[in-house]
Enzyme design. Sequence first.
Site, PDB file in Angstrom:
ATOM      1  CG  ASP A   1     -27.775  37.970  68.626  1.00 47.02           C
ATOM      2  OD1 ASP A   1     -28.401  37.990  67.534  1.00 47.02           O
ATOM      3  OD2 ASP A   1     -28.365  37.950  69.719  1.00 47.02           O
TER       4      ASP A   1
ATOM      5  CG  HIS B   1     -37.927  36.051  67.332  1.00 46.19           C
ATOM      6  ND1 HIS B   1     -38.959  36.643  67.999  1.00 46.19           N
ATOM      7  CD2 HIS B   1     -37.726  34.857  67.957  1.00 46.19           C
ATOM      8  CE1 HIS B   1     -39.371  35.862  68.984  1.00 46.19           C
ATOM      9  NE2 HIS B   1     -38.642  34.762  68.984  1.00 46.19           N
TER      10      HIS B   1
HETATM   11  O1  NOS Z   1     -37.025  32.903  75.548  1.00 42.11           O
HETATM   12  C1  NOS Z   1     -36.085  33.536  75.060  1.00 42.11           C
HETATM   13  N1  NOS Z   1     -35.139  34.090  75.833  1.00 42.11           N
HETATM   14  C2  NOS Z   1     -34.102  34.780  75.297  1.00 42.11           C
HETATM   15  N2  NOS Z   1     -33.945  34.993  73.995  1.00 42.11           N
HETATM   16  C3  NOS Z   1     -34.866  34.474  73.192  1.00 42.11           C
HETATM   17  C4  NOS Z   1     -35.944  33.740  73.651  1.00 42.11           C
HETATM   18  N3  NOS Z   1     -36.664  33.363  72.616  1.00 42.11           N
HETATM   19  C5  NOS Z   1     -36.057  33.854  71.541  1.00 42.11           C
HETATM   20  N4  NOS Z   1     -34.961  34.524  71.886  1.00 42.11           N
HETATM   21  C6  NOS Z   1     -34.025  35.225  70.996  1.00 42.11           C
HETATM   22  O2  NOS Z   1     -34.189  36.621  71.255  1.00 42.11           O
HETATM   23  C7  NOS Z   1     -34.627  37.306  70.088  1.00 42.11           C
HETATM   24  C8  NOS Z   1     -36.085  37.661  70.193  1.00 42.11           C
HETATM   25  O3  NOS Z   1     -36.383  38.197  71.404  1.00 42.11           O
HETATM   26  C9  NOS Z   1     -34.347  36.382  68.944  1.00 42.11           C
HETATM   27  O4  NOS Z   1     -33.068  36.667  68.414  1.00 42.11           O
HETATM   28  C10 NOS Z   1     -34.377  35.011  69.556  1.00 42.11           C
HETATM   29  O5  NOS Z   1     -33.478  34.129  68.961  1.00 42.11           O
END
Ligand code: NOS
Length: 320
Positions: free
Chosen positions: A12, A244
């Site tokens: 994504d 991540h």
């Molecule tokens: O704070 C957040 N809220 C939503 N999505 C996030 C946040 N931080 C990182 N990601 C995204 O969600 C995945 C890891 O959980 C990663 O793909 C990151 O880009």
Amino acid sequence: MTHPKKIIIDTDPGIDDAMAIFLALQSPEIEVIGLTTIYGNVYTTLATRNALHLLEVAGRTDIPVAEGSHFTITKGTKLRVADFVHGADGLGNQNFPPANGKPIEQSATDFLTHQARTFPGKITVVALGPLTNIAMAIQSDPNFVQNVGQIILLGGAFAVNGNVNPAAEANIFGDPDAADIVFTCGADVVAIGINITHQVILSDADRDRLAASNGLFSKYLCKILECYFSYHHDAYNTRGVYLHDPTTLLAAVDPSLMTYAEGVVRVQTEGISRGLTLFDNKVKRFGESNEWSDKPSVKVAVTVNAPAVVKLVMDRLMDS
Ligand SMILES: O=c1[nH]cnc2c1ncn2[C@@H]1O[C@H](CO)[C@@H](O)[C@H]1O
């Protein structure tokens, strides 16, 4: 030299997805045979456009992109997209020109099941977003679970808080029902949760080194990383960003970068803890049967050699 592992990245994009895709293209241990797209960091239509754009940046338009689901496995359309992390365009608000390429006719689900059937036991799916496409592949082809080699997924928060709320990590929260299907399907599933990825930090100083290098990918990434850094600074008060998706991709490149525990994972699909991943480590033999009993085990990453992961990410992105 053994043949490179065939990888399909379900993605994504997404700033850290872009890093993971470039890293994959720089890794001789693996061969990217396709990208499948999903909502999460952005809506699916934009994820497809960004996937095509990133392959054009990399000069790898030979790699097919198959578009994935626009809604959850339960047909939910109220999706939560993380544009506040990645920018409205998913790539740090850089207003890149639109991609020239088009996705293939086949859907993500059909691409996944077809490739797994064509190369039984040989395909590794690296899932970097909500697990809708993978769950649809499991449901649409009864042989997919046997045919797929391994599913390495970024998802869950094992014995730590989530990043959407204290219970839930973003990818699992995006489609908890799909996640529960994947965790209990019986395939060789490896979960990399934020208990791991929050240990793997690209620092401000690392970004400066990337910016100073002449690598094609490092130069591009430095443009889009600004947005990701400022989000982390505000939300976590860190002078660096969590890697991540790159960490998850590297679990496919070199599994020895992490250690794993085996057990059953179930996902909470309702209530205030919707999206919670709960791992039964099998230490206790429970007297009564429960929702974890008799379900297949998965591997959950429990430790990571974070300096080695950061070094590999840096070295490969600067050498491009
Ligand atoms: O704070 C957040 N809220 C939503 N999505 C996030 C946040 N931080 C990182 N990601 C995204 O969600 C995945 C890891 O959980 C990663 O793909 C990151 O880009």
